[in-house]
Design a protein around this motif. Structure first.
Motif, short mmCIF file in Angstrom:
data_model
loop_
_atom_site.label_atom_id
_atom_site.label_comp_id
_atom_site.label_asym_id
_atom_site.label_seq_id
_atom_site.Cartn_x
_atom_site.Cartn_y
_atom_site.Cartn_z
N MET A 32 2.01 -15.55 53.19
CA MET A 32 1.16 -16.47 53.96
C MET A 32 0.16 -15.70 54.80
O MET A 32 -1.02 -16.05 54.88
N ARG A 33 0.62 -14.65 55.45
CA ARG A 33 -0.27 -13.83 56.28
C ARG A 33 -1.35 -13.18 55.42
O ARG A 33 -2.53 -13.12 55.81
N GLN A 46 -14.64 -5.76 55.82
CA GLN A 46 -13.86 -6.05 54.62
C GLN A 46 -12.75 -5.00 54.44
O GLN A 46 -11.63 -5.34 54.07
N GLY A 47 -13.08 -3.75 54.70
CA GLY A 47 -12.07 -2.69 54.60
C GLY A 47 -10.94 -2.89 55.59
O GLY A 47 -9.77 -2.72 55.26
N GLN A 54 -5.37 -4.74 56.69
CA GLN A 54 -4.44 -5.66 57.37
C GLN A 54 -3.64 -6.47 56.36
O GLN A 54 -2.44 -6.69 56.54
N ARG A 55 -4.29 -6.91 55.30
CA ARG A 55 -3.61 -7.68 54.25
C ARG A 55 -2.51 -6.82 53.61
O ARG A 55 -1.38 -7.27 53.45
N ASN A 56 -2.86 -5.59 53.24
CA ASN A 56 -1.88 -4.70 52.62
C ASN A 56 -0.73 -4.39 53.57
O ASN A 56 0.43 -4.31 53.14
N MET A 57 -1.05 -4.22 54.84
CA MET A 57 0.01 -3.95 55.83
C MET A 57 0.94 -5.15 55.98
O MET A 57 2.16 -4.99 56.13
N ASN A 113 7.64 -6.82 52.68
CA ASN A 113 8.51 -6.16 51.71
C ASN A 113 9.57 -5.30 52.39
O ASN A 113 10.74 -5.28 51.97
N ASN A 114 9.17 -4.58 53.44
CA ASN A 114 10.13 -3.74 54.17
C ASN A 114 11.20 -4.59 54.85
O ASN A 114 12.39 -4.24 54.83
#
Length: 155
Positions: A30-31, A107-108, A113-116, A122-123
């Protein structure tokens, strides 16, 4: 503690940890979707600002053409008007380039932030699954201590 109670406690704790793992992954997804929407909104805002800059430049150029006509000057041969118009075009191009760089940086940042957010989810999910496994092992140990000794008698 009785054996059925130990087994029930283990099962409930295991299910709770697995549920928390699923919830962590859903929250991360969702985030990530929210951040993706922020990226799209930033792109739209940048496009709108770019269009506004182009409109302003066109208005400036049109105004100068009208003034040149009223003053009886030829834009192509009048050096002062040509200098003003060239400077306005250069300034507009500089603004557009700066806006592109700013958008790329934004955008970067949002991609990071999306990947984090996904990695964090997942963690957390992995941690809850390990907690669930630990609950099973602990429950199995408790259950083994509560079980009557196997009376394997040999004759």
């Amino acid at each position: 503690m009785s054996l059925p109670l130990a087994l029930a406690s283990t099962a409930i704790s295991f299910m709770g940890s697995m549920s928390a793992a699923s919830a962590a992954k859903r929250e991360a997804a969702m985030r990530a979707r929210q951040i993706e929407q922020q990226k799209k909104a930033a792109q739209l805002t940048a496009l709108q600002e770019h269009n506004a800059r182009l409109n302003n430049l066109q208005t400036f150029l049109g105004t100068n053409e009208a003034l040149a006509g009223v003053m009886g000057r030829d834009i192509g041969s009048d050096r002062s008007l040509k200098t003003l118009i060239d400077k306005a075009k250069r300034d507009s191009q500089t603004d557009a380039n700066r806006a592109r760089v700013q958008l790329a940086m934004e955008q970067g940042k949002l991609s990071f932030q999306r990947n984090m957010a996904i990695q964090k989810g997942n963690n957390l999910a992995r941690g809850y699954r390990f907690q669930a496994l630990g609950t099973l092992v602990s429950g199995a140990y408790k259950a083994s201590t509560l079980m009557p000794p196997s009376g394997g008698t040999t004759v």
